[in-house]
Write a protein that holds these residues in place. Structure first.
Motif, PDB file in Angstrom:
ATOM      1  N   LYS A 231       0.852  -1.200   0.000  1.00 52.82           N
ATOM      2  CA  LYS A 231       0.000   0.000   0.000  1.00 52.82           C
ATOM      3  C   LYS A 231       0.884   1.244   0.000  1.00 52.82           C
ATOM      4  O   LYS A 231       1.847   1.320   0.752  1.00 52.82           O
ATOM      5  CB  LYS A 231      -0.850  -0.050   1.273  1.00 52.82           C
ATOM      6  N   ILE A 232       0.530   2.223  -0.824  1.00 52.29           N
ATOM      7  CA  ILE A 232       1.286   3.483  -0.848  1.00 52.29           C
ATOM      8  C   ILE A 232       0.363   4.586  -0.355  1.00 52.29           C
ATOM      9  O   ILE A 232      -0.783   4.688  -0.800  1.00 52.29           O
ATOM     10  CB  ILE A 232       1.739   3.817  -2.284  1.00 52.29           C
ATOM     11  N   GLU A 233       0.863   5.392   0.568  1.00 53.81           N
ATOM     12  CA  GLU A 233       0.046   6.508   1.059  1.00 53.81           C
ATOM     13  C   GLU A 233       0.743   7.815   0.705  1.00 53.81           C
ATOM     14  O   GLU A 233       1.905   8.020   1.068  1.00 53.81           O
ATOM     15  CB  GLU A 233      -0.114   6.420   2.575  1.00 53.81           C
ATOM     16  N   ILE A 234       0.023   8.687   0.004  1.00 55.61           N
ATOM     17  CA  ILE A 234       0.565  10.020  -0.300  1.00 55.61           C
ATOM     18  C   ILE A 234      -0.252  11.003   0.537  1.00 55.61           C
ATOM     19  O   ILE A 234      -1.473  11.124   0.364  1.00 55.61           O
ATOM     20  CB  ILE A 234       0.441  10.348  -1.792  1.00 55.61           C
ATOM     21  N   VAL A 235       0.437  11.625   1.493  1.00 55.76           N
ATOM     22  CA  VAL A 235      -0.276  12.482   2.446  1.00 55.76           C
ATOM     23  C   VAL A 235      -0.082  13.940   2.030  1.00 55.76           C
ATOM     24  O   VAL A 235       1.042  14.456   2.013  1.00 55.76           O
ATOM     25  CB  VAL A 235       0.249  12.245   3.884  1.00 55.76           C
ATOM     26  N   LEU A 236      -1.172  14.597   1.659  1.00 59.16           N
ATOM     27  CA  LEU A 236      -1.119  15.988   1.206  1.00 59.16           C
ATOM     28  C   LEU A 236      -1.476  16.898   2.382  1.00 59.16           C
ATOM     29  O   LEU A 236      -2.472  16.646   3.079  1.00 59.16           O
ATOM     30  CB  LEU A 236      -2.130  16.239   0.084  1.00 59.16           C
ATOM     31  N   LYS A 237      -0.670  17.953   2.572  1.00 60.55           N
ATOM     32  CA  LYS A 237      -0.983  18.898   3.653  1.00 60.55           C
ATOM     33  C   LYS A 237      -1.817  20.029   3.046  1.00 60.55           C
ATOM     34  O   LYS A 237      -1.365  20.732   2.141  1.00 60.55           O
ATOM     35  CB  LYS A 237       0.336  19.435   4.227  1.00 60.55           C
ATOM     36  N   LYS A 238      -3.046  20.176   3.541  1.00 65.12           N
ATOM     37  CA  LYS A 238      -3.939  21.217   2.976  1.00 65.12           C
ATOM     38  C   LYS A 238      -3.397  22.606   3.268  1.00 65.12           C
ATOM     39  O   LYS A 238      -2.860  22.845   4.360  1.00 65.12           O
ATOM     40  CB  LYS A 238      -5.323  21.116   3.618  1.00 65.12           C
ATOM     41  N   LYS A 239      -3.585  23.507   2.330  1.00 68.71           N
ATOM     42  CA  LYS A 239      -3.177  24.898   2.572  1.00 68.71           C
ATOM     43  C   LYS A 239      -4.188  25.557   3.525  1.00 68.71           C
ATOM     44  O   LYS A 239      -3.825  26.312   4.409  1.00 68.71           O
ATOM     45  CB  LYS A 239      -3.114  25.662   1.250  1.00 68.71           C
ATOM     46  N   GLU A 240      -5.466  25.241   3.316  1.00 72.28           N
ATOM     47  CA  GLU A 240      -6.499  25.761   4.216  1.00 72.28           C
ATOM     48  C   GLU A 240      -7.289  24.589   4.776  1.00 72.28           C
ATOM     49  O   GLU A 240      -7.539  23.624   4.067  1.00 72.28           O
ATOM     50  CB  GLU A 240      -7.453  26.672   3.443  1.00 72.28           C
ATOM     51  N   ASN A 241      -7.694  24.743   6.023  1.00 73.19           N
ATOM     52  CA  ASN A 241      -8.387  23.623   6.668  1.00 73.19           C
ATOM     53  C   ASN A 241      -9.868  23.550   6.282  1.00 73.19           C
ATOM     54  O   ASN A 241     -10.757  23.627   7.115  1.00 73.19           O
ATOM     55  CB  ASN A 241      -8.268  23.744   8.194  1.00 73.19           C
ATOM     56  N   THR A 242     -10.116  23.452   4.992  1.00 76.95           N
ATOM     57  CA  THR A 242     -11.520  23.317   4.569  1.00 76.95           C
ATOM     58  C   THR A 242     -11.754  21.876   4.126  1.00 76.95           C
ATOM     59  O   THR A 242     -10.802  21.163   3.817  1.00 76.95           O
ATOM     60  CB  THR A 242     -11.818  24.242   3.359  1.00 76.95           C
ATOM     61  N   SER A 243     -13.018  21.498   4.082  1.00 80.95           N
ATOM     62  CA  SER A 243     -13.330  20.127   3.663  1.00 80.95           C
ATOM     63  C   SER A 243     -13.349  20.079   2.127  1.00 80.95           C
ATOM     64  O   SER A 243     -13.948  20.946   1.483  1.00 80.95           O
ATOM     65  CB  SER A 243     -14.698  19.752   4.240  1.00 80.95           C
ATOM     66  N   TRP A 244     -12.664  19.066   1.551  1.00 84.29           N
ATOM     67  CA  TRP A 244     -12.643  18.920   0.078  1.00 84.29           C
ATOM     68  C   TRP A 244     -13.827  18.046  -0.332  1.00 84.29           C
ATOM     69  O   TRP A 244     -14.006  16.951   0.206  1.00 84.29           O
ATOM     70  CB  TRP A 244     -11.358  18.231  -0.392  1.00 84.29           C
ATOM     71  N   LYS A 245     -14.620  18.530  -1.291  1.00 78.45           N
ATOM     72  CA  LYS A 245     -15.751  17.702  -1.751  1.00 78.45           C
ATOM     73  C   LYS A 245     -15.264  16.641  -2.731  1.00 78.45           C
ATOM     74  O   LYS A 245     -15.823  15.563  -2.837  1.00 78.45           O
ATOM     75  CB  LYS A 245     -16.796  18.585  -2.430  1.00 78.45           C
TER      76      LYS A 245
END
Ligand code: FAD
Ligand code: NAD
Length: 509
Positions: free
Chosen positions: A227-241
């Protein structure tokens, strides 16, 4: 650089004689080098015979242009009039004629899929095929992919994503156990987020325009479940639809040879003299890239030279032989090092040498068929290197000395013209002094009278002395790399000594 030497071309030492995939190149007439071709394409001459008009080409029409003086070839749906290019083709006219009046995509991919033909042949473009004779790259019909995979007992990877307030995690389920950090290459450039996972000869691609901005990302691999996990750090703490818009080849699992080479721009950080003509170049990857070049593999460097994109292969090395040997865990993956010989009358290397610190060079994804699994049970490793053919040996040597438990002996026989040409001589000697398993011998083909060491070219005598196993039945690997005649002769001599195909690895393009 623009002076054409009067000797036959390519010169006996020319890189343009380097065969790709073991095929020989033919001598070209004087005035028919790649640089001469570039000049012709910039001359404004009508090379297609169509005065700049682009046409739709039917299969019937294509078939008619199958002669040396009238030769059209289709590559990935585009048709080129290669008649004016005939005399400039390093593989020779006969090689080009194999695809005359037909679809040459497969032949092209077998030999030099990395050559940037779109740029080199743009003045020869006749038009598009009216009915595409071949499926364009990266777009195999699903049924064809599924059939191939089913035959190989493999199922396609898949992906999913989830989020917290501050992070988005993309999970790739590769369904393979032998996945590691080298297997995944991630690039976040402008609006494109692209992750290519290499699974044997296939690529699984995630390619999207993210719906929101990110600050950075990290990559983790859970090896035992693939399993590969790519963890993206959000620029703003909003929920992505949603994660974003799919881009070219998104969520596809296609043969690697059909993916095309993907490049990122890297910055020149330093350039140091190593010998009178060879330099150590340090290039920095863009911050938003996860990329490691596996041991024994090469990449392609791309520069635009007088308006034409030129691509040549180079093998990354470590910054020095000894530092990595001492500190194998200290891997700074942001930098890539190359040992590159500058040929004053060459096409690419003088341009590379002209770059200033801070300038950019594009680097492709890695390529090559060397497998680290060839190493696991190894006891004796023999390395035969000539000139810059030493470059793949650097990482092979480091890897072997630090990672192979049963290793008893590593020997390098390093062929050069003169003492001044020997790359990293003192580092090699120090390493041999420090590690009793390692031994190095230098062989010179044009030494001064003071040279007391071995002389000549690769030969049965030199090999019989060199290739002594640590025990009769020891597991052996022999790696060989250098000018094509050196490699070809070496392989013949190794076969004469009854080494099997599996025991020999030759580095080629
Ligand atoms: P070219 O234009 O190919 O010319 C090379 C030679 O031909 C010069 O001696 C030049 O004088 C002569 N020549 C050119 N034009 C003419 C003419 N008209 N008439 C007569 N002679 C001529 N190289 C490295 O240094 N480091 C590496 O790590 C490395 N890795 C490689 C990995 C692979 C898989 C392969 C296949 C090759 C690798 N090479 C490496 C070689 C590299 O790819 C290039 O071939 C090399 O740098 C020469 O490129 P160039 O365009 O400067 O020279
Ligand atoms: P060079 O001209 O300095 O020659 C080095 C030695 O190679 C010579 O001293 C000689 O011992 C041997 N040699 C040269 N020509 C020979 C011949 N005709 N027959 C037998 N032996 C011969 O070498 P260079 O200019 O450093 O070139 C290095 C070559 O290695 C280039 O062709 C390059 O493309 C190739 N290379 C390949 C890879 C790869 O992975 N495939 C990587 C790096 C370099």
């Amino acid at each position: 650089m623009l002076n054409v030497p009067s000797q036959s071309f390519p010169a006996p030492s020319s890189q343009q004689r380097v065969s790709a995939g073991g095929r020989s190149k033919v001598p070209l007439k004087q005035g028919r080098s790649l640089m001469d071709w570039i000049r012709l394409t910039k001359s404004g001459k009508d090379l297609t015979g169509l005065k700049g008009r682009l046409i739709e080409v039917t299969e019937e029409e294509l078939k008619k242009h199958n002669k040396k003086h009238d030769c059209w070839i289709c590559i990935r749906g585009f048709v080129y009039n290669v008649t004016p290019y005939m005399e400039y083709h390093p593989g020779g006219e006969d090689e080009l004629m194999r695809a005359a009046g037909s679809d040459g995509t497969d032949l092209f991919d077998q030999v030099h899929r990395w050559v940037n033909y779109e740029s080199m042949l743009k003045e020869c473009l006749v038009g598009r095929m009216a009915v595409k004779p071949a499926v364009p790259k990266g777009m195999l019909p699903k049924s064809q992919v599924t059939d191939t995979l089913a035959k190989e007992g493999r199922s396609s990877p898949s992906y999913d994503w989830f989020q917290t307030d501050s992070l988005v995690t993309i999970v790739i389920y590769t369904k393979q156990k032998d996945i590691n950090l080298d297997s995944v290459i991630v690039d976040h450039q402008d609006d494109s987020f692209r992750a290519e996972t290499l699974i044997k000869d296939y690529s699984y691609i995630i390619h999207i325009e993210l719906s929101h901005e990110i600050e950075d990302f990290s990559v983790r691999v859970v090896e035992n479940v693939g399993k590969i996990e790519i963890v993206l750090k959000k620029k703003e703490n909003t929920s992505w639809k949603r994660l974003g818009h799919p881009l070219e080849n998104h969520n596809s699992f296609i043969p690697k040879k059909d993916t095309g080479l993907y490049y990122r721009k890297c910055q020149l950080i330093s350039k140091e003299d190593v010998t009178h003509d060879t330099k150590l170049f340090c290039l920095m990857l863009p911050p938003s890239t996860h990329f490691q070049v596996p041991v024994g593999q090469h990449v392609y460097l791309k520069l635009t030279i007088t308006g034409t994109e030129i691509v040549k292969p180079y093998t990354p090395v470590s910054d020095s032989l000894l530092s990595e040997f001492k500190e194998p865990v200290l891997l700074n993956n942001k930098y890539i090092y190359f040992l590159i010989k500058i040929y004053p009358t060459g096409l690419f290397t003088p341009e590379l040498d002209q770059l200033q610190i801070g300038d950019f060079v594009s680097i492709s994804n890695p390529e090559g068929n060397f497998k680290i699994s060839q190493f696991q049970e190894l006891e004796d490793l023999f390395l035969l290197a000539a000139g810059t053919g030493f470059t793949p040996m650097v990482k092979v040597l480091n890897y072997a000395l630090t990672n192979i438990p049963n290793l008893r002996k590593v020997k390098l026989m390093f062929f050069n013209k003169t003492e001044d040409d020997i790359i990293w001589r003192s580092q090699l000697e120090k390493l041999a002094f420090k590690d009793k398993r390692f031994d190095v011998e230098f062989v010179l083909s044009a030494p001064t009278s003071e040279w007391n060491g071995k002389r000549g070219h690769i030969s049965p005598d030199l090999l019989s002395e060199f290739l002594k196993r640590s025990s009769d039945k020891s597991e052996v690997l022999i790696c060989i790399c250098g000018p094509t005649p050196f490699t070809e002769q070496g392989i013949r001599l190794l076969h004469d000594r009854n080494f099997s195909e599996e025991e020999i690895h030759s580095f080629t393009a």
